[in-house]
Every structure is written in structure tokens, then in C-alpha cells.
Write a protein that holds these residues in place. Structure first.
Motif, PDB file in Angstrom:
ATOM      1  N   LEU A   1      -2.917   5.126  -5.217  1.00 43.73           N
ATOM      2  CA  LEU A   1      -3.907   5.190  -4.148  1.00 43.73           C
ATOM      3  C   LEU A   1      -3.981   6.637  -3.673  1.00 43.73           C
ATOM      4  CD1 LEU A   1      -3.264   2.053  -1.860  1.00 43.73           C
ATOM      5  CD2 LEU A   1      -5.243   2.469  -3.335  1.00 43.73           C
ATOM      6  N   PRO A   2      -5.126   7.046  -3.141  1.00 42.43           N
ATOM      7  CA  PRO A   2      -5.259   8.413  -2.630  1.00 42.43           C
ATOM      8  C   PRO A   2      -4.533   8.574  -1.303  1.00 42.43           C
ATOM      9  CG  PRO A   2      -7.243   7.178  -2.169  1.00 42.43           C
ATOM     10  CD  PRO A   2      -6.367   6.273  -3.001  1.00 42.43           C
ATOM     11  N   SER A   3      -4.767   9.688  -0.626  1.00 46.28           N
ATOM     12  CA  SER A   3      -4.193   9.926   0.683  1.00 46.28           C
ATOM     13  C   SER A   3      -4.472   8.738   1.596  1.00 46.28           C
ATOM     14  CB  SER A   3      -4.801  11.191   1.296  1.00 46.28           C
ATOM     15  OG  SER A   3      -4.542  11.257   2.686  1.00 46.28           O
ATOM     16  N   PRO A   4      -3.482   8.292   2.371  1.00 48.32           N
ATOM     17  CA  PRO A   4      -3.683   7.124   3.248  1.00 48.32           C
ATOM     18  C   PRO A   4      -4.892   7.259   4.170  1.00 48.32           C
ATOM     19  CG  PRO A   4      -1.374   7.715   3.184  1.00 48.32           C
ATOM     20  CD  PRO A   4      -2.102   8.796   2.456  1.00 48.32           C
ATOM     21  N   ARG A   5      -5.187   8.484   4.619  1.00 47.89           N
ATOM     22  CA  ARG A   5      -6.315   8.677   5.540  1.00 47.89           C
ATOM     23  C   ARG A   5      -7.642   8.278   4.901  1.00 47.89           C
ATOM     24  NH1 ARG A   5      -5.517  11.106  10.200  1.00 47.89           N
ATOM     25  NH2 ARG A   5      -7.697  11.732  10.367  1.00 47.89           N
ATOM     26  N   HIS A   6      -7.635   8.116   3.583  1.00 50.77           N
ATOM     27  CA  HIS A   6      -8.847   7.675   2.877  1.00 50.77           C
ATOM     28  C   HIS A   6      -9.175   6.219   3.198  1.00 50.77           C
ATOM     29  CE1 HIS A   6     -11.854   7.597  -0.302  1.00 50.77           C
ATOM     30  NE2 HIS A   6     -11.296   6.519  -0.799  1.00 50.77           N
ATOM     31  N   PHE A   7      -8.132   5.425   3.576  1.00 53.30           N
ATOM     32  CA  PHE A   7      -8.398   3.993   3.774  1.00 53.30           C
ATOM     33  C   PHE A   7      -7.721   3.397   5.007  1.00 53.30           C
ATOM     34  CE2 PHE A   7      -4.574   4.203   1.184  1.00 53.30           C
ATOM     35  CZ  PHE A   7      -3.758   3.220   1.711  1.00 53.30           C
ATOM     36  N   ILE A   8      -6.774   4.107   5.644  1.00 54.34           N
ATOM     37  CA  ILE A   8      -6.098   3.533   6.806  1.00 54.34           C
ATOM     38  C   ILE A   8      -5.826   4.624   7.829  1.00 54.34           C
ATOM     39  CG2 ILE A   8      -3.765   3.806   5.814  1.00 54.34           C
ATOM     40  CD1 ILE A   8      -3.057   1.098   7.153  1.00 54.34           C
TER      41      ILE A   8
ATOM     42  N   TRP B   1       0.838  -1.209   0.000  1.00 51.94           N
ATOM     43  CA  TRP B   1       0.000   0.000   0.000  1.00 51.94           C
ATOM     44  C   TRP B   1       0.867   1.251   0.000  1.00 51.94           C
ATOM     45  CZ3 TRP B   1      -3.206  -2.147   4.708  1.00 51.94           C
ATOM     46  CH2 TRP B   1      -3.950  -3.260   4.275  1.00 51.94           C
ATOM     47  N   SER B   2       2.002   1.208   0.694  1.00 51.01           N
ATOM     48  CA  SER B   2       2.907   2.358   0.712  1.00 51.01           C
ATOM     49  C   SER B   2       3.421   2.666  -0.691  1.00 51.01           C
ATOM     50  CB  SER B   2       4.089   2.097   1.654  1.00 51.01           C
ATOM     51  OG  SER B   2       3.670   2.017   2.995  1.00 51.01           O
TER      52      SER B   2
ATOM     53  N   LEU C   1     -10.313   1.041   0.287  1.00 51.93           N
ATOM     54  CA  LEU C   1      -9.062   0.600  -0.330  1.00 51.93           C
ATOM     55  C   LEU C   1      -9.334  -0.125  -1.646  1.00 51.93           C
ATOM     56  CD1 LEU C   1      -5.984  -0.040  -0.257  1.00 51.93           C
ATOM     57  CD2 LEU C   1      -6.567  -2.050   1.119  1.00 51.93           C
ATOM     58  N   THR C   2     -10.294  -1.040  -1.632  1.00 47.96           N
ATOM     59  CA  THR C   2     -10.608  -1.825  -2.826  1.00 47.96           C
ATOM     60  C   THR C   2     -11.147  -0.945  -3.945  1.00 47.96           C
ATOM     61  OG1 THR C   2     -11.034  -3.798  -1.511  1.00 47.96           O
ATOM     62  CG2 THR C   2     -12.039  -3.718  -3.698  1.00 47.96           C
ATOM     63  N   ARG C   3     -12.060  -0.061  -3.603  1.00 46.37           N
ATOM     64  CA  ARG C   3     -12.613   0.824  -4.637  1.00 46.37           C
ATOM     65  C   ARG C   3     -11.523   1.681  -5.276  1.00 46.37           C
ATOM     66  NH1 ARG C   3     -16.912   0.630  -0.892  1.00 46.37           N
ATOM     67  NH2 ARG C   3     -16.097   2.384   0.328  1.00 46.37           N
ATOM     68  N   SER C   4     -10.581   2.137  -4.474  1.00 53.36           N
ATOM     69  CA  SER C   4      -9.489   2.952  -5.012  1.00 53.36           C
ATOM     70  C   SER C   4      -8.586   2.134  -5.927  1.00 53.36           C
ATOM     71  CB  SER C   4      -8.668   3.549  -3.868  1.00 53.36           C
ATOM     72  OG  SER C   4      -9.432   4.475  -3.127  1.00 53.36           O
ATOM     73  N   MET C   5      -8.282   0.890  -5.567  1.00 55.05           N
ATOM     74  CA  MET C   5      -7.446   0.048  -6.425  1.00 55.05           C
ATOM     75  C   MET C   5      -8.142  -0.243  -7.748  1.00 55.05           C
ATOM     76  SD  MET C   5      -5.251  -2.665  -4.113  1.00 55.05           S
ATOM     77  CE  MET C   5      -6.576  -3.308  -3.088  1.00 55.05           C
TER      78      MET C   5
END
Length: 483
Positions: A102-109, A93-94, A185-189
Motif C-alpha cells: 500500500l502507498p503512504s497511509p495519508r493516501h487512504f487514512i 493495513w499496517s 484503499l481499494t484501488r491501491s489493493m
């Protein structure tokens, strides 16, 4: 009858398919990849934020990953393996964040401390031993332990309300635990995959049949009459993967059965209460409970909004998917797995009785369980919500609690079965599928280089290499905003 030809067909629009599709597309951008999903959007079943615990399962707080042995010792091997596997997910993910896939991490983690909380002499002794063994290993060297009431109150104020003076209590904490919105996370991928010319998303279509042709390719018939000719098929459809694996007819599918388990949460509807708790606090599962029923008072961030949940409360249903059919369990019984299913049923009567008891619980009984964690919880401030379905694997007459990858001998088909730790180890599981099913291509220097770029620790052991783990962890904590 329409017919399309692809290199890779992904069945099921959850985190597993999205992860494998993303990985393969980066290993070879020329691969033609299609993803088929029976619903009108991806990530609506087990991957949806409300349908799973959202815990980045790393073994920090889940006591079922460190069972106590008959001699009183604590086994930590599974916790080490799961922690290392989750670190691989964080690496992947990093990389996607750094490359803006992937968008900003705060979007999914989000950073959410992971805590274990117990009471009573025996369980405190267990937790003390667990901490001693885990914290001696570099993977868990940042784990804190305390029996001090004031320290515990700072870690988990709601949990410590109205605790009797002198009650024996203990907790551990890892500050950089995570809450993951696997749906986001899945939607972004998938959105990132859709930007590639060689990827196609097929919604509102289910797989009706699949069979292997003489040339080794797969003929997959969809519900809209379309036929897909695929070189490789991945069955990542959650509870729906087992029936599809059975339809494939590969010898490796023989003997597998499934035991469906449903779940429910109590959700706090008072935002002022929710603001007072920021952690995932796990306890010990009741005797006879399945591992997915380990109780926890849980901070969640779902679709960007904070929530406070308690549970899960297990239940039994014959559905394999939340939006499945009550005939799923019956339809999965085949001549090759009937004996295995019967043996598993006979040997797990205690579990069956436990699940029935969970289904028949009253709201008051569920609140009583919550009050063991949050003594001042008020019934009017908590409502019941349904979580997702899980299908535990039955293999050789034994009920397995875990995640299992099944692949055909020729590597042309793979399926992912089982439940926890599930989504948290998706990257490790999909990496294993690439190694099994794309073995020859992975020998190519280009594939090796790209795999190392995605997952810097690839080919090494985070369990054994302390310096590598510390380097990897420093990067992921920084990149994903978890420091």
C-alpha cells in the motif's frame, strides 16, 4: 464461448473483494484469482469515497452501537466487538504499508478525532453513563468526556457557536479516530494485486448466471459471453450480492430479502468554514431512523482533498445499487422470501414513513437539521449530494441492521450482505470467510504463519487481552501515522 479456470472468483470491485483477494494471494501466491466488476473501474459504488461515511467505525462516536436499555443502563458489547474488528483492519493495513503493498497511509487514512455530542438532561445522562462503561474497558481507555463549554469549544468550534448559556451539553472524544478513503484503499489493493501473475481484473462485465456443477466447482456466465470455471466464488457486490446469492440456488440463500436505503449529504462549499472543523461529530439518530442515518458533522479527506459534510439524510428507492435498476427490489422477491419480506414490511411501517419523510424534505428542513449541530450554517454555503445505496438484510421476517456473511455448506461460495459497519470491518469479515471456506488449508502451518504475519493478533481476543491490544494499537497508530 471463452472459458477460463480459476481457483477464486471475486464478484464486485469493492473493498470486500479487494481485501479477500489480497489476503488469499498472501496466504497462497499460487492461487489463480479473478475479479469481475460490471463498471469500468473498481470502487465506484458503495466503496467510493463520496458514497459512504468514511468513518473508521470503531464505536468511539457512534451512539447506535451502545443502545440504552429499558432500565437506563447502556449495553456496550457491540461497541467492543466493532472496535476490536476495526483494530484487525488497522493491523492488516499496517502490514501492507510496511511491506509496501500500500502507498503512504495519508493516501487512504487520516487521523480525525471521533466525538459524540448531545444536549438535554436525558441525553447528557446517557452519554455520561456510556463513557463510564466504555472507558473502564481497555479498548476505550483513551476516551475523554466533558460537560465544560470551553473544552467542547476547543474540540468542536463550529458546533459550539451560539449555544445558549446554561444549556446542558456533553461530548466524548477519542483523538486517534480515523477518516478512511475506502475508494483509494481499494484501488491501491487492486493495483498491488495486478502486479501478480496469477491475478486477472475483468472490468465492464457482470455475472449473468452461476450454477454449481456435479464436481462441486462453479460455472459462472458473464455478460460478454465468457464462462469462468471457479473452485470458490465470493459475492462481494454490495447491494448486488443478494440477487447473485439468489441465483446461486444454495439452500443457505433461502428466505433472505433486502430493504434498500439511499443516502444524501449536505456538502459545505465554503473552504474557509471547512477549515474550522476537524472531527467527526456524531449525535443521536431521530426516533424511527435507521442506524445508517445517525447525524454527523464530518471532516472528510476524499481523493486527497478535505471536505466538510453533514448527514446522511436517508431516502427510499427500489434500486439495490446507485447505478442499479428500479426493478431491483421487485426482482428480489421470491417464493421463499415473500412471507419474510411482507412481515418485515408490516413491522417496519414507522421506518417506511420516516424514509418517505426524508425524501420529501425541503432544503430548508435539511438545513434546520444541520443547524442543530452548526447553528450558524448558511443555506448558500451548503449543497446536496447523493451518497451510495445500502441494502439492509431481511432475515426470518426481521429487518437486520448490520453486516452478514452467508456461506454454502461445502464452503465453495460465500456472500457478504448488509451495511454498517461494512467496510470498516472488511478484514475481520474476510478473515471469517477464510476460516469457513478454506478451513482445511488454514490448518496448514504455512497458512497459519502467514495469517499471523498479516494480522499479529490472529487467534487471540483483543476484547479480553489488554496487553495485546495495547501492543497492537501502538504499532498501528505509529505505522499508519495516527499517533
Amino acid at each position: 464461448m471463452l472459458k477460463s479456470k480459476v481457483d477464486v472468483l471475486l464478484v464486485g470491485g469493492g473493498v470486500m473483494s479487494a481485501t479477500l483477494g489480497t489476503m488469499l494471494a498472501r496466504l497462497n501466491p499460487s492461487l489463480r484469482i479473478a475479479l469481475v466488476e460490471r463498471l469500468d473501474a473498481v470502487a465506484l459504488e458503495s466503496t467510493d469515497g463520496w458514497n459512504n461515511a468514511g468513518t473508521g467505525h470503531a464505536g468511539y462516536c457512534e451512539l447506535n452501537y451502545t443502545p440504552q436499555q429499558p432500565d437506563g443502563s447502556v449495553a456496550i458489547a457491540r461497541a467492543l466487538a466493532i472496535n476490536a474488528a476495526f483494530e484487525v483492519s488497522l493491523e492488516f493495513w499496517s502490514t501492507l504499508v510496511e511491506q509496501e503493498a500500500l502507498p503512504s497511509p495519508r493516501h487512504f487514512i487520516n487521523r480525525t478525532p471521533h466525538a459524540s455530542f448531545v444536549w438535554g438532561e436525558d441525553d447528557v445522562a446517557f452519554l455520561r453513563e456510556r463513557h463510564a462503561k466504555l472507558s473502564a474497558h481497555h479498548l476505550f481507555e483513551d476516551m475523554e468526556y466533558s460537560e465544560d463549554a470551553e473544552t467542547l469549544r476547543a474540540w468542536m468550534p463550529l458546533v459550539m457557536q451560539q449555544r445558549a448559556a446554561g444549556q446542558k451539553l456533553a461530548a466524548t472524544q477519542v483523538k486517534y479516530g480515523t477518516d478512511v478513503d475506502f475508494g483509494a484503499l481499494t484501488r491501491s489493493m487492486v493495483e498491488s494485486l495486478q502486479k501478480q501473475a496469477n491475478f486477472e481484473l475483468l472490468l465492464n462485465r457482470s455475472v449473468k448466471d452461476l450454477r454449481q456443477l456435479a464436481n462441486g466447482r462453479w460455472r459462472v456466465s458473464l455478460s460478454d459471453g465468457e464462462v469462468v470455471d471457479a473452485s470458490f466464488v465470493f459475492l462481494g457486490a454490495g447491494g448486488g450480492a443478494l440477487p447473485l446469492l439468489q441465483k446461486s440456488g444454495i439452500p443457505e440463500s433461502k428466505g433472505y430479502g433486502g430493504f434498500p436505503v439511499s443516502g444524501q449529504w449536505l456538502v459545505c462549499n465554503n473552504p474557509e468554514i471547512a477549515k474550522q472543523h476537524y472531527a467527526k461529530v456524531y449525535g443521536k439518530a431521530p426516533l424511527g431512523a435507521p442506524p445508517m442515518s445517525v447525524p454527523h458533522l464530518d471532516t472528510r479527506i476524499i481523493d486527497g482533498k478535505p471536505a466538510l459534510l453533514f448527514g446522511p439524510y436517508a431516502g427510499f428507492t427500489t434500486k439495490f445499487l446507485k447505478r442499479g435498476s428500479f426493478l431491483d427490489l421487485i426482482a428480489s422477491v421470491k417464493p421463499d422470501n415473500l412471507k419474510s419480506m411482507l412481515v418485515a414490511g408490516r413491522d417496519n411501517m414507522d421506518l417506511t414513513r420516516y424514509l418517505i419523510g426524508e425524501v420529501l424534505q425541503s432544503h430548508q428542513e435539511r438545513m434546520d437539521a444541520l443547524r442543530r449541530f452548526f447553528p450558524e450554517a448558511k443555506e448558500s454555503e451548503w449543497t446536496l449530494a447523493n451518497a451510495g445505496q445500502r441494502v439492509q438484510v431481511i432475515k426470518h421476517g426481521k429487518l437486520e441492521f448490520g453486516t452478514e456473511v452467508v456461506t454454502s455448506q461445502d464452503g465453495s461460495l460465500a456472500a457478504l450482505l448488509g451495511a454498517s459497519p461494512g467496510a470498516s470491518v472488511a478484514v475481520q469479515a474476510m478473515m471469517n470467510i477464510v476460516e469457513r471456506c478454506f478451513r482445511e488449508r488454514l490448518q496448514d502451518a504455512g497458512w497459519q504463519k502467514r495469517m499471523k504475519e498479516m494480522i499479529p493478533s490472529y487467534g487471540d481476543s483483543l476484547v479480553e487481552n489488554a496487553d495485546l491490544l495495547r501492543s497492537v494499537r501502538a504499532r498501528t497508530l505509529s505505522t499508519l501515522g495516527l499517533s
